[in-house]
Design a protein around this motif. Structure first.
Motif, mmCIF file in Angstrom:
data_model
loop_
_atom_site.group_PDB
_atom_site.id
_atom_site.type_symbol
_atom_site.label_atom_id
_atom_site.label_comp_id
_atom_site.label_asym_id
_atom_site.label_seq_id
_atom_site.Cartn_x
_atom_site.Cartn_y
_atom_site.Cartn_z
ATOM 1 N N GLU A 109 -1.531 -0.614 6.823
ATOM 2 C CA GLU A 109 -1.421 0.339 5.713
ATOM 3 C C GLU A 109 -0.870 -0.350 4.472
ATOM 4 O O GLU A 109 -1.318 -0.099 3.354
ATOM 5 N N HIS A 110 0.109 -1.227 4.657
ATOM 6 C CA HIS A 110 0.694 -1.980 3.545
ATOM 7 C C HIS A 110 -0.371 -2.847 2.859
ATOM 8 O O HIS A 110 -0.468 -2.874 1.632
ATOM 9 N N GLN A 111 -1.163 -3.538 3.645
ATOM 10 C CA GLN A 111 -2.219 -4.389 3.084
ATOM 11 C C GLN A 111 -3.279 -3.555 2.378
ATOM 12 O O GLN A 111 -3.789 -3.956 1.327
ATOM 13 N N LYS A 112 -3.598 -2.394 2.916
ATOM 14 C CA LYS A 112 -4.584 -1.513 2.277
ATOM 15 C C LYS A 112 -4.071 -0.998 0.939
ATOM 16 O O LYS A 112 -4.825 -0.930 -0.042
ATOM 17 N N ARG A 113 -2.778 -0.672 0.870
ATOM 18 C CA ARG A 113 -2.184 -0.227 -0.397
ATOM 19 C C ARG A 113 -2.221 -1.358 -1.422
ATOM 20 O O ARG A 113 -2.601 -1.158 -2.570
ATOM 21 N N ARG A 114 -1.867 -2.582 -1.006
ATOM 22 C CA ARG A 114 -1.895 -3.729 -1.917
ATOM 23 C C ARG A 114 -3.315 -4.024 -2.394
ATOM 24 O O ARG A 114 -3.525 -4.401 -3.544
ATOM 25 N N TYR A 115 -4.284 -3.840 -1.510
ATOM 26 C CA TYR A 115 -5.701 -4.033 -1.847
ATOM 27 C C TYR A 115 -6.113 -3.066 -2.955
ATOM 28 O O TYR A 115 -6.728 -3.467 -3.959
ATOM 29 N N GLU A 116 -5.790 -1.791 -2.788
ATOM 30 C CA GLU A 116 -6.130 -0.775 -3.793
ATOM 31 C C GLU A 116 -5.381 -1.030 -5.101
ATOM 32 O O GLU A 116 -5.967 -0.926 -6.189
ATOM 33 N N ASP A 117 -4.108 -1.359 -5.011
ATOM 34 C CA ASP A 117 -3.299 -1.642 -6.205
ATOM 35 C C ASP A 117 -3.868 -2.834 -6.981
ATOM 36 O O ASP A 117 -3.859 -2.851 -8.206
#
Length: 173
Positions: A137-145
């Protein structure tokens, strides 16, 4: 036709670097020079980008750098870098810098940065890079950001280009 590289997970290219701060790396107050920290950030970021691209990478920008707390002589720096997102030939890399208190076994956040790297061959020609596969989830948030930050960078680049074009000739370098 150029073949599209295989996608890679964030974990496949993460990089870590550890440094000890010596007096030659510090200012008159005994704190690490900001420029030296920027050098370390650039190096660990380049390692993650090169691992991801499996190619030479060059720094295109360091568009966000926060100095959260000072780093003192004798402290241990731990720098961790991850590729947040890949575009065509560029990648956004996030770097987090911590200080380790070895006696207390405690980590303290001191800096964070976002950098853009471009993959190139030995002639300097841009290369297509693999896409990033965010898993947590952390990596997915960083990807979107990273996508949102890219849009902001593009707008800022256009604004600067227009500003330079509007300058009178005596202001051009």
């Amino acid at each position: 036709m150029i073949e599209q590289p295989v996608s890679r997970t964030v974990a496949e290219s993460q990089s870590e670097r550890t440094e000890i701060v010596f007096p030659a790396d510090s200012n008159a107050l005994g704190n690490l020079f900001g420029g030296r920290l920027m050098q370390y950030i650039d190096l660990v970021g380049a390692m993650a980008a090169s691992r991801h691209a499996r190619a030479i990478t060059v720094t295109a920008s360091m568009d966000h750098l926060d100095f959260v707390a000072p780093v003192r002589v004798g402290e241990l720096l731990i720098l961790k870098a991850s590729v947040n997102r890949a575009f065509k030939s560029s990648m956004e890399v996030g770097v987090r810098v911590m200080v380790e208190d070895v006696e207390q076994q405690h980590l303290r956040h001191v800096s964070s940065a976002y950098l853009t790297f471009v993959a190139v061959n030995r002639d300097g020609t841009r290369l297509i890079v693999p896409q990033v596969i965010p898993e947590t989830e952390h990596q997915k948030r960083r990807y979107e950001d990273a996508g949102r930050r890219r849009e902001m960078r593009s707008g800022e680049t256009l604004r600067k280009k227009e500003l330079r074009a509007a300058l009178t000739p005596e202001w051009h370098y």
